[in-house]
Design a protein around this motif. Sequence first.
Motif, PDB file in Angstrom:
ATOM      1  N   VAL A  92      39.195  45.926  52.706  1.00  0.00           N
ATOM      2  CA  VAL A  92      39.245  47.096  51.828  1.00  0.00           C
ATOM      3  C   VAL A  92      40.471  46.977  50.924  1.00  0.00           C
ATOM      4  O   VAL A  92      41.577  46.731  51.410  1.00  0.00           O
ATOM      5  N   VAL A  93      40.256  47.161  49.617  1.00  0.00           N
ATOM      6  CA  VAL A  93      41.362  47.061  48.665  1.00  0.00           C
ATOM      7  C   VAL A  93      41.704  48.444  48.126  1.00  0.00           C
ATOM      8  O   VAL A  93      40.874  49.352  48.172  1.00  0.00           O
ATOM      9  N   GLU A 120      40.106  32.415  40.105  1.00  0.00           N
ATOM     10  CA  GLU A 120      38.683  32.623  40.370  1.00  0.00           C
ATOM     11  C   GLU A 120      38.320  34.029  39.941  1.00  0.00           C
ATOM     12  O   GLU A 120      39.112  34.961  40.101  1.00  0.00           O
ATOM     13  N   MET A 121      37.119  34.195  39.400  1.00  0.00           N
ATOM     14  CA  MET A 121      36.713  35.511  38.931  1.00  0.00           C
ATOM     15  C   MET A 121      36.344  36.436  40.089  1.00  0.00           C
ATOM     16  O   MET A 121      35.997  35.988  41.196  1.00  0.00           O
ATOM     17  N   ASP A 122      36.435  37.743  39.827  1.00  0.00           N
ATOM     18  CA  ASP A 122      35.967  38.791  40.736  1.00  0.00           C
ATOM     19  C   ASP A 122      36.679  38.776  42.082  1.00  0.00           C
ATOM     20  O   ASP A 122      36.061  38.988  43.128  1.00  0.00           O
ATOM     21  N   CYS A 123      37.970  38.529  42.051  1.00  0.00           N
ATOM     22  CA  CYS A 123      38.785  38.542  43.269  1.00  0.00           C
ATOM     23  C   CYS A 123      39.911  39.563  43.143  1.00  0.00           C
ATOM     24  O   CYS A 123      40.154  40.109  42.061  1.00  0.00           O
ATOM     25  N   ARG A 139      54.660  34.243  45.877  1.00  0.00           N
ATOM     26  CA  ARG A 139      53.396  33.552  45.606  1.00  0.00           C
ATOM     27  C   ARG A 139      52.340  34.613  45.303  1.00  0.00           C
ATOM     28  O   ARG A 139      52.362  35.709  45.880  1.00  0.00           O
ATOM     29  N   VAL A 140      51.422  34.276  44.425  1.00  0.00           N
ATOM     30  CA  VAL A 140      50.295  35.162  44.135  1.00  0.00           C
ATOM     31  C   VAL A 140      49.019  34.340  44.262  1.00  0.00           C
ATOM     32  O   VAL A 140      48.886  33.278  43.638  1.00  0.00           O
ATOM     33  N   GLN A 141      48.094  34.811  45.068  1.00  0.00           N
ATOM     34  CA  GLN A 141      46.854  34.096  45.326  1.00  0.00           C
ATOM     35  C   GLN A 141      45.661  35.012  45.079  1.00  0.00           C
ATOM     36  O   GLN A 141      45.760  36.236  45.204  1.00  0.00           O
ATOM     37  N   THR A 142      44.524  34.401  44.747  1.00  0.00           N
ATOM     38  CA  THR A 142      43.279  35.162  44.696  1.00  0.00           C
ATOM     39  C   THR A 142      42.686  35.250  46.088  1.00  0.00           C
ATOM     40  O   THR A 142      42.812  34.317  46.889  1.00  0.00           O
ATOM     41  N   LYS A 143      42.047  36.373  46.376  1.00  0.00           N
ATOM     42  CA  LYS A 143      41.313  36.542  47.624  1.00  0.00           C
ATOM     43  C   LYS A 143      40.014  37.284  47.338  1.00  0.00           C
ATOM     44  O   LYS A 143      40.019  38.301  46.641  1.00  0.00           O
ATOM     45  N   VAL A 144      38.918  36.749  47.857  1.00  0.00           N
ATOM     46  CA  VAL A 144      37.678  37.524  47.803  1.00  0.00           C
ATOM     47  C   VAL A 144      37.847  38.751  48.690  1.00  0.00           C
ATOM     48  O   VAL A 144      38.646  38.747  49.640  1.00  0.00           O
ATOM     49  N   LEU A 145      37.096  39.797  48.408  1.00  0.00           N
ATOM     50  CA  LEU A 145      37.346  41.063  49.091  1.00  0.00           C
ATOM     51  C   LEU A 145      37.176  40.960  50.604  1.00  0.00           C
ATOM     52  O   LEU A 145      37.927  41.581  51.366  1.00  0.00           O
ATOM     53  N   ASP A 152      47.984  43.493  53.227  1.00  0.00           N
ATOM     54  CA  ASP A 152      48.161  42.595  52.081  1.00  0.00           C
ATOM     55  C   ASP A 152      48.645  43.404  50.877  1.00  0.00           C
ATOM     56  O   ASP A 152      48.158  44.515  50.625  1.00  0.00           O
ATOM     57  N   LEU A 153      49.587  42.843  50.118  1.00  0.00           N
ATOM     58  CA  LEU A 153      50.075  43.497  48.910  1.00  0.00           C
ATOM     59  C   LEU A 153      49.135  43.155  47.756  1.00  0.00           C
ATOM     60  O   LEU A 153      49.080  42.014  47.302  1.00  0.00           O
ATOM     61  N   ILE A 154      48.389  44.159  47.289  1.00  0.00           N
ATOM     62  CA  ILE A 154      47.356  43.967  46.278  1.00  0.00           C
ATOM     63  C   ILE A 154      47.850  44.461  44.923  1.00  0.00           C
ATOM     64  O   ILE A 154      48.414  45.556  44.818  1.00  0.00           O
ATOM     65  N   VAL A 155      47.627  43.671  43.882  1.00  0.00           N
ATOM     66  CA  VAL A 155      47.988  44.070  42.524  1.00  0.00           C
ATOM     67  C   VAL A 155      46.987  45.107  42.033  1.00  0.00           C
ATOM     68  O   VAL A 155      45.770  44.911  42.112  1.00  0.00           O
TER      69      VAL A 155
END
Length: 413
Positions: A92-93, A120-123, A139-145, A152-155
Amino acid sequence: MTVSRTVELEGHIIDSGTMGNCFGAVMDMGGEFEVEEFEVGRHKHAETYCRMRVMAETEADLRAILHELNQQGATVADPRDATLHEAPEDGVVPVDFYSTTNHPTFVRVDGEWIEVEDAEMDCALVVERGEPEDGERPRVQTKVLNAVEEGDLIVTGESGIRVEPPERPRNGGGSFGFMQGGVSSERPSASLIEEIADEMREVRETDGNVLVVCGPAIVHSGGRDALADLVREGYVDALSAGNGFAVHDLERDLYGTSLGVDTEKLEHPRKGHKHHIYTISEIARLGGIEEAVDEGVVDEGVMYECVSNDVPYVLAGSIRDDGPLPDTITDSIEAQNAIREQAQEADIVLMLATLLHSVAVGNCLPSTTKTVCVDINPATVTQLLDRGSAQAIGMVTDIGTFIPMLAEELLEE
Protein backbone atom coordinates in the motif's frame (compact mmCIF):
# COMPACT_ATOMS: atom_id res chain seq x y z
CA MET A 1 -8.36 33.58 -7.89
CA THR A 2 -5.71 31.63 -9.76
CA VAL A 3 -2.66 29.78 -8.47
CA SER A 4 0.61 29.48 -10.34
CA ARG A 5 4.06 27.86 -10.42
CA THR A 6 7.05 28.49 -12.61
CA VAL A 7 8.61 25.64 -14.60
CA GLU A 8 11.73 25.35 -16.75
CA LEU A 9 12.49 23.43 -19.93
CA GLU A 10 15.97 22.91 -21.31
CA GLY A 11 17.50 20.95 -24.16
CA HIS A 12 16.54 20.43 -27.82
CA ILE A 13 12.98 21.26 -26.87
CA ILE A 14 11.92 22.83 -30.17
CA ASP A 15 12.87 20.21 -32.77
CA SER A 16 11.98 17.34 -30.43
CA GLY A 17 8.48 18.78 -29.96
CA THR A 18 8.80 18.97 -26.19
CA MET A 19 8.01 22.67 -25.92
CA GLY A 20 4.92 22.40 -28.12
CA ASN A 21 3.74 19.38 -26.16
CA CYS A 22 4.03 21.33 -22.91
CA PHE A 23 2.19 24.35 -24.27
CA GLY A 24 -0.55 22.08 -25.57
CA ALA A 25 -0.85 20.17 -22.30
CA VAL A 26 -1.39 23.35 -20.29
CA MET A 27 -4.17 24.56 -22.60
CA ASP A 28 -5.81 21.14 -22.98
CA MET A 29 -6.06 20.85 -19.18
CA GLY A 30 -7.71 24.23 -18.77
CA GLY A 31 -4.68 26.20 -17.62
CA GLU A 32 -2.79 29.19 -18.97
CA PHE A 33 0.90 29.95 -19.37
CA GLU A 34 3.12 32.95 -19.73
CA VAL A 35 6.64 32.62 -21.16
CA GLU A 36 8.95 34.63 -18.90
CA GLU A 37 12.27 33.80 -20.54
CA PHE A 38 13.12 32.11 -23.85
CA GLU A 39 16.64 31.54 -25.20
CA VAL A 40 16.88 29.69 -28.50
CA GLY A 41 19.90 27.50 -29.24
CA ARG A 42 21.49 29.05 -32.32
CA HIS A 43 23.57 26.16 -33.64
CA LYS A 44 23.12 22.42 -34.00
CA HIS A 45 24.45 21.41 -30.60
CA ALA A 46 23.16 24.40 -28.61
CA GLU A 47 20.27 23.83 -26.22
CA THR A 48 17.16 25.97 -25.87
CA TYR A 49 15.91 27.27 -22.51
CA CYS A 50 12.32 28.21 -21.66
CA ARG A 51 11.01 29.48 -18.35
CA MET A 52 7.24 29.85 -18.05
CA ARG A 53 4.65 30.57 -15.41
CA VAL A 54 1.76 28.09 -15.37
CA MET A 55 -1.61 29.20 -14.00
CA ALA A 56 -4.76 27.27 -13.03
CA GLU A 57 -8.01 27.92 -11.17
CA THR A 58 -7.30 25.57 -8.23
CA GLU A 59 -4.39 23.84 -6.56
CA ALA A 60 -5.76 20.50 -7.70
CA ASP A 61 -5.89 21.66 -11.33
CA LEU A 62 -2.38 23.10 -11.10
CA ARG A 63 -1.05 19.90 -9.57
CA ALA A 64 -2.52 17.86 -12.43
CA ILE A 65 -0.96 20.17 -15.02
CA LEU A 66 2.44 20.10 -13.30
CA HIS A 67 2.30 16.30 -13.26
CA GLU A 68 1.74 16.23 -17.02
CA LEU A 69 4.52 18.75 -17.62
CA ASN A 70 6.84 16.71 -15.43
CA GLN A 71 6.27 13.69 -17.69
CA GLN A 72 7.38 15.84 -20.62
CA GLY A 73 10.62 16.86 -18.91
CA ALA A 74 9.65 20.21 -17.36
CA THR A 75 11.08 20.94 -13.92
CA VAL A 76 9.58 23.23 -11.29
CA ALA A 77 11.85 26.26 -10.85
CA ASP A 78 13.53 26.68 -7.47
CA PRO A 79 12.81 23.05 -6.58
CA ARG A 80 12.33 21.84 -3.05
CA ASP A 81 13.30 18.41 -1.79
CA ALA A 82 10.93 15.62 -2.72
CA THR A 83 8.08 15.00 -0.30
CA LEU A 84 8.36 11.61 1.41
CA HIS A 85 5.73 9.61 3.26
CA GLU A 86 5.99 6.15 4.76
CA ALA A 87 4.04 3.29 3.23
CA PRO A 88 1.29 2.44 5.75
CA GLU A 89 1.52 -1.33 5.12
CA ASP A 90 2.89 -3.89 2.71
CA GLY A 91 1.65 -3.34 -0.84
CA VAL A 92 0.00 0.00 0.00
CA VAL A 93 1.40 3.39 -1.01
CA PRO A 94 0.52 6.83 0.36
CA VAL A 95 -2.17 8.90 -1.35
CA ASP A 96 -0.75 11.11 -4.12
CA PHE A 97 2.33 8.91 -4.59
CA TYR A 98 4.43 9.74 -7.65
CA SER A 99 3.79 7.23 -10.45
CA THR A 100 6.91 6.89 -12.60
CA THR A 101 7.57 7.15 -16.31
CA ASN A 102 10.19 4.94 -17.98
CA HIS A 103 12.47 7.95 -18.59
CA PRO A 104 15.68 8.74 -16.69
CA THR A 105 14.49 10.39 -13.47
CA PHE A 106 16.19 12.29 -10.64
CA VAL A 107 14.84 12.92 -7.13
CA ARG A 108 16.05 15.74 -4.87
CA VAL A 109 16.90 14.33 -1.43
CA ASP A 110 18.58 16.48 1.24
CA GLY A 111 19.44 19.12 -1.38
CA GLU A 112 21.06 16.63 -3.78
CA TRP A 113 19.73 15.27 -7.06
CA ILE A 114 19.83 11.45 -6.97
CA GLU A 115 19.35 9.39 -10.12
CA VAL A 116 16.63 6.76 -9.88
CA GLU A 117 17.87 3.19 -10.27
CA ASP A 118 16.14 0.80 -12.71
CA ALA A 119 13.81 3.29 -14.39
CA GLU A 120 10.44 1.69 -15.14
CA MET A 121 6.96 3.01 -15.79
CA ASP A 122 4.02 2.76 -13.38
CA CYS A 123 6.08 2.24 -10.23
CA ALA A 124 6.54 4.01 -6.90
CA LEU A 125 9.81 5.72 -5.97
CA VAL A 126 11.40 4.48 -2.74
CA VAL A 127 14.12 6.48 -0.99
CA GLU A 128 16.82 4.94 1.20
CA ARG A 129 18.70 7.67 3.03
CA GLY A 130 21.84 5.68 3.84
CA GLU A 131 24.28 6.54 6.63
CA PRO A 132 25.82 9.99 6.04
CA GLU A 133 28.45 9.40 8.75
CA ASP A 134 29.69 6.44 6.70
CA GLY A 135 29.76 8.49 3.51
CA GLU A 136 26.69 6.76 2.06
CA ARG A 137 24.59 8.78 -0.36
CA PRO A 138 20.82 8.33 -0.52
CA ARG A 139 19.47 5.84 -3.05
CA VAL A 140 16.21 6.03 -4.97
CA GLN A 141 14.75 2.92 -6.57
CA THR A 142 11.59 2.01 -8.44
CA LYS A 143 9.28 -0.54 -6.86
CA VAL A 144 6.14 -2.10 -8.25
CA LEU A 145 3.27 -1.65 -5.84
CA ASN A 146 3.14 -5.28 -4.73
CA ALA A 147 6.81 -5.05 -3.66
CA VAL A 148 6.34 -1.98 -1.41
CA GLU A 149 6.94 -2.75 2.26
CA GLU A 150 5.49 -1.06 5.31
CA GLY A 151 7.71 1.87 6.33
CA ASP A 152 9.26 2.41 2.88
CA LEU A 153 9.82 6.12 2.21
CA ILE A 154 7.66 6.86 -0.84
CA VAL A 155 7.97 9.98 -3.00
CA THR A 156 4.67 11.87 -3.23
CA GLY A 157 3.55 14.90 -5.21
CA GLU A 158 5.59 16.59 -7.95
CA SER A 159 8.20 18.59 -6.03
CA GLY A 160 11.84 17.57 -6.21
CA ILE A 161 11.43 15.34 -9.28
CA ARG A 162 13.18 15.83 -12.60
CA VAL A 163 12.43 13.72 -15.69
CA GLU A 164 14.70 13.66 -18.74
CA PRO A 165 12.96 12.12 -21.77
CA PRO A 166 15.39 10.98 -24.47
CA GLU A 167 15.60 13.54 -27.25
CA ARG A 168 15.38 12.85 -30.94
CA PRO A 169 18.70 13.51 -32.73
CA ARG A 170 18.66 16.72 -34.79
CA ASN A 171 20.16 15.10 -37.87
CA GLY A 172 18.77 11.58 -37.41
CA GLY A 173 22.30 10.26 -37.28
CA GLY A 174 24.45 8.72 -34.62
CA SER A 175 24.12 5.32 -33.04
CA PHE A 176 20.78 3.81 -33.91
CA GLY A 177 19.84 7.07 -35.60
CA PHE A 178 16.83 5.49 -37.31
CA MET A 179 15.14 4.98 -33.93
CA GLN A 180 12.61 7.77 -34.25
CA GLY A 181 9.61 5.85 -32.95
CA GLY A 182 6.47 4.95 -34.88
CA VAL A 183 5.43 2.25 -37.28
CA SER A 184 5.33 1.96 -41.04
CA SER A 185 5.12 -0.80 -43.61
CA GLU A 186 6.96 1.47 -46.04
CA ARG A 187 10.30 1.49 -44.20
CA PRO A 188 13.25 0.17 -46.25
CA SER A 189 13.58 -3.25 -44.63
CA ALA A 190 17.01 -4.15 -45.98
CA SER A 191 18.65 -0.96 -44.73
CA LEU A 192 16.91 -1.19 -41.37
CA ILE A 193 17.99 -4.79 -40.94
CA GLU A 194 21.55 -3.75 -41.71
CA GLU A 195 21.41 -1.07 -39.01
CA ILE A 196 19.90 -3.49 -36.50
CA ALA A 197 22.64 -5.99 -37.31
CA ASP A 198 25.31 -3.32 -36.84
CA GLU A 199 23.87 -2.43 -33.46
CA MET A 200 23.78 -6.09 -32.40
CA ARG A 201 27.42 -6.50 -33.43
CA GLU A 202 28.36 -3.46 -31.38
CA VAL A 203 26.48 -4.75 -28.35
CA ARG A 204 28.21 -8.09 -28.69
CA GLU A 205 31.67 -6.54 -29.02
CA THR A 206 31.13 -4.44 -25.88
CA ASP A 207 29.82 -7.37 -23.83
CA GLY A 208 26.33 -5.89 -23.87
CA ASN A 209 23.06 -7.76 -23.71
CA VAL A 210 20.59 -8.61 -26.49
CA LEU A 211 17.14 -9.71 -25.32
CA VAL A 212 14.83 -11.40 -27.80
CA VAL A 213 11.08 -11.57 -27.14
CA CYS A 214 9.53 -14.41 -29.14
CA GLY A 215 6.06 -15.33 -30.36
CA PRO A 216 4.90 -18.73 -31.70
CA ALA A 217 4.55 -17.34 -35.23
CA ILE A 218 8.34 -17.50 -35.50
CA VAL A 219 8.10 -21.29 -35.71
CA HIS A 220 5.24 -21.76 -38.16
CA SER A 221 6.33 -18.87 -40.40
CA GLY A 222 9.79 -20.32 -41.00
CA GLY A 223 12.00 -18.14 -38.82
CA ARG A 224 12.88 -20.78 -36.22
CA ASP A 225 16.09 -22.16 -37.73
CA ALA A 226 17.55 -18.71 -38.36
CA LEU A 227 16.79 -17.65 -34.77
CA ALA A 228 18.41 -20.85 -33.51
CA ASP A 229 21.50 -19.96 -35.55
CA LEU A 230 21.65 -16.53 -33.92
CA VAL A 231 21.43 -18.09 -30.45
CA ARG A 232 24.17 -20.61 -31.27
CA GLU A 233 26.48 -17.90 -32.66
CA GLY A 234 26.17 -15.71 -29.56
CA TYR A 235 23.94 -12.91 -30.86
CA VAL A 236 21.19 -13.60 -28.30
CA ASP A 237 21.96 -13.21 -24.59
CA ALA A 238 18.49 -13.83 -23.16
CA LEU A 239 15.12 -14.99 -24.41
CA SER A 240 11.65 -14.10 -23.16
CA ALA A 241 8.57 -15.93 -24.41
CA GLY A 242 5.41 -17.70 -23.44
CA ASN A 243 4.61 -21.36 -23.05
CA GLY A 244 3.27 -21.44 -26.62
CA PHE A 245 6.53 -20.46 -28.30
CA ALA A 246 8.53 -23.13 -26.50
CA VAL A 247 5.93 -25.81 -27.23
CA HIS A 248 5.82 -24.92 -30.94
CA ASP A 249 9.61 -24.99 -31.11
CA LEU A 250 9.84 -28.36 -29.35
CA GLU A 251 6.98 -29.83 -31.38
CA ARG A 252 8.84 -28.87 -34.55
CA ASP A 253 11.83 -30.87 -33.33
CA LEU A 254 9.92 -33.90 -32.07
CA TYR A 255 7.29 -34.20 -34.82
CA GLY A 256 8.26 -31.84 -37.64
CA THR A 257 5.04 -29.88 -37.15
CA SER A 258 3.84 -26.66 -35.58
CA LEU A 259 0.29 -26.76 -34.25
CA GLY A 260 -0.06 -29.98 -36.17
CA VAL A 261 0.99 -28.55 -39.55
CA ASP A 262 4.09 -29.86 -41.34
CA THR A 263 6.11 -26.65 -41.69
CA GLU A 264 7.99 -27.97 -44.75
CA LYS A 265 5.17 -29.52 -46.79
CA LEU A 266 2.35 -27.43 -45.28
CA GLU A 267 0.32 -30.62 -44.85
CA HIS A 268 -1.77 -31.86 -41.93
CA PRO A 269 -0.41 -35.30 -40.96
CA ARG A 270 -2.74 -37.81 -39.34
CA LYS A 271 -3.23 -36.98 -35.63
CA GLY A 272 -1.09 -33.89 -36.18
CA HIS A 273 -3.50 -31.83 -34.11
CA LYS A 274 -2.41 -33.89 -31.08
CA HIS A 275 1.31 -33.20 -31.49
CA HIS A 276 1.06 -30.02 -29.40
CA ILE A 277 -0.21 -31.82 -26.31
CA TYR A 278 1.98 -34.88 -26.98
CA THR A 279 5.01 -32.57 -26.90
CA ILE A 280 4.02 -31.11 -23.54
CA SER A 281 3.49 -34.60 -22.13
CA GLU A 282 6.87 -35.85 -23.36
CA ILE A 283 8.79 -32.86 -21.97
CA ALA A 284 6.95 -33.18 -18.65
CA ARG A 285 7.75 -36.91 -18.49
CA LEU A 286 11.45 -36.12 -18.86
CA GLY A 287 11.29 -33.38 -16.22
CA GLY A 288 11.75 -30.26 -18.37
CA ILE A 289 13.45 -28.79 -21.43
CA GLU A 290 17.01 -29.08 -20.11
CA GLU A 291 16.46 -32.74 -19.20
CA ALA A 292 15.02 -33.41 -22.66
CA VAL A 293 18.16 -31.91 -24.22
CA ASP A 294 20.42 -33.92 -21.90
CA GLU A 295 18.59 -37.11 -22.84
CA GLY A 296 19.03 -36.37 -26.54
CA VAL A 297 15.28 -36.28 -27.13
CA VAL A 298 15.48 -32.62 -28.18
CA ASP A 299 18.47 -32.01 -30.45
CA GLU A 300 17.69 -28.89 -32.48
CA GLY A 301 15.77 -25.64 -32.43
CA VAL A 302 15.75 -22.45 -30.39
CA MET A 303 15.19 -23.98 -26.97
CA TYR A 304 17.87 -26.60 -27.69
CA GLU A 305 20.37 -23.87 -28.55
CA CYS A 306 19.44 -21.89 -25.42
CA VAL A 307 20.16 -24.90 -23.22
CA SER A 308 23.30 -25.90 -25.12
CA ASN A 309 24.76 -22.39 -25.04
CA ASP A 310 23.68 -21.36 -21.52
CA VAL A 311 21.36 -18.63 -22.79
CA PRO A 312 18.86 -17.92 -19.99
CA TYR A 313 15.17 -17.89 -20.88
CA VAL A 314 11.95 -16.93 -19.17
CA LEU A 315 8.72 -18.65 -20.17
CA ALA A 316 5.79 -16.74 -18.70
CA GLY A 317 2.49 -18.56 -18.49
CA SER A 318 -1.05 -17.37 -19.19
CA ILE A 319 -4.60 -18.56 -18.63
CA ARG A 320 -4.66 -19.88 -22.22
CA ASP A 321 -1.76 -22.31 -21.87
CA ASP A 322 -2.00 -26.04 -22.52
CA GLY A 323 0.03 -28.06 -20.04
CA PRO A 324 1.99 -25.96 -19.39
CA LEU A 325 5.61 -27.07 -19.74
CA PRO A 326 7.45 -27.66 -16.43
CA ASP A 327 9.73 -24.69 -17.24
CA THR A 328 6.83 -22.23 -17.60
CA ILE A 329 6.34 -19.79 -14.71
CA THR A 330 2.64 -19.90 -13.87
CA ASP A 331 2.67 -17.35 -11.03
CA SER A 332 2.11 -13.98 -12.74
CA ILE A 333 3.99 -11.94 -10.11
CA GLU A 334 6.96 -14.31 -10.26
CA ALA A 335 6.90 -14.13 -14.07
CA GLN A 336 6.82 -10.33 -13.99
CA ASN A 337 9.82 -10.23 -11.69
CA ALA A 338 11.75 -12.63 -13.94
CA ILE A 339 10.95 -10.52 -17.02
CA ARG A 340 11.90 -7.37 -15.10
CA GLU A 341 15.36 -8.79 -14.34
CA GLN A 342 15.88 -9.55 -18.03
CA ALA A 343 14.68 -6.10 -19.10
CA GLN A 344 17.00 -4.29 -16.72
CA GLU A 345 20.02 -6.10 -18.18
CA ALA A 346 19.13 -5.50 -21.83
CA ASP A 347 20.93 -3.02 -24.08
CA ILE A 348 18.78 -3.79 -27.13
CA VAL A 349 15.50 -5.70 -27.33
CA LEU A 350 14.06 -7.43 -30.39
CA MET A 351 10.31 -8.05 -30.07
CA LEU A 352 9.36 -10.64 -32.64
CA ALA A 353 5.74 -11.44 -33.55
CA THR A 354 4.10 -11.27 -30.15
CA LEU A 355 1.76 -8.55 -28.96
CA LEU A 356 1.21 -9.62 -25.36
CA HIS A 357 4.82 -10.38 -24.51
CA SER A 358 6.04 -7.28 -26.32
CA VAL A 359 3.79 -5.11 -24.16
CA ALA A 360 4.77 -7.03 -21.00
CA VAL A 361 8.49 -6.56 -21.62
CA GLY A 362 8.00 -3.00 -22.89
CA ASN A 363 6.35 -2.08 -19.58
CA CYS A 364 9.59 -3.03 -17.78
CA LEU A 365 12.04 -1.25 -20.09
CA PRO A 366 13.58 2.18 -19.51
CA SER A 367 13.10 4.58 -22.42
CA THR A 368 16.85 4.53 -23.06
CA THR A 369 16.83 0.86 -24.12
CA LYS A 370 16.88 0.47 -27.89
CA THR A 371 13.83 -1.48 -28.97
CA VAL A 372 12.80 -3.00 -32.29
CA CYS A 373 9.37 -4.54 -32.76
CA VAL A 374 8.66 -6.70 -35.81
CA ASP A 375 5.16 -7.93 -36.54
CA ILE A 376 2.83 -8.42 -39.48
CA ASN A 377 0.23 -6.47 -37.48
CA PRO A 378 0.94 -2.72 -37.05
CA ALA A 379 -1.32 -2.68 -33.98
CA THR A 380 1.45 -4.41 -32.02
CA VAL A 381 3.78 -1.42 -32.25
CA THR A 382 0.88 1.01 -31.83
CA GLN A 383 0.03 -0.73 -28.57
CA LEU A 384 3.62 -0.35 -27.39
CA LEU A 385 3.61 3.35 -28.19
CA ASP A 386 0.27 3.86 -26.47
CA ARG A 387 1.62 2.18 -23.34
CA GLY A 388 4.57 4.57 -23.21
CA SER A 389 7.35 2.66 -25.01
CA ALA A 390 8.03 5.66 -27.23
CA GLN A 391 11.53 4.38 -28.03
CA ALA A 392 10.12 1.43 -30.03
CA ILE A 393 10.51 1.32 -33.79
CA GLY A 394 8.23 -0.96 -35.74
CA MET A 395 8.71 -2.99 -38.91
CA VAL A 396 5.51 -4.33 -40.42
CA THR A 397 6.67 -7.44 -42.20
CA ASP A 398 6.55 -11.22 -42.13
CA ILE A 399 8.67 -12.52 -39.26
CA GLY A 400 9.61 -15.53 -41.36
CA THR A 401 11.32 -13.14 -43.78
CA PHE A 402 12.85 -10.77 -41.23
CA ILE A 403 14.76 -13.28 -39.06
CA PRO A 404 16.50 -15.11 -41.95
CA MET A 405 17.51 -11.73 -43.44
CA LEU A 406 18.88 -10.61 -40.07
CA ALA A 407 20.75 -13.89 -39.62
CA GLU A 408 22.21 -13.64 -43.13
CA GLU A 409 23.41 -10.12 -42.38
CA LEU A 410 24.99 -11.13 -39.06
CA LEU A 411 26.43 -14.49 -40.02
CA GLU A 412 27.80 -13.70 -43.46
CA GLU A 413 31.48 -14.53 -43.87
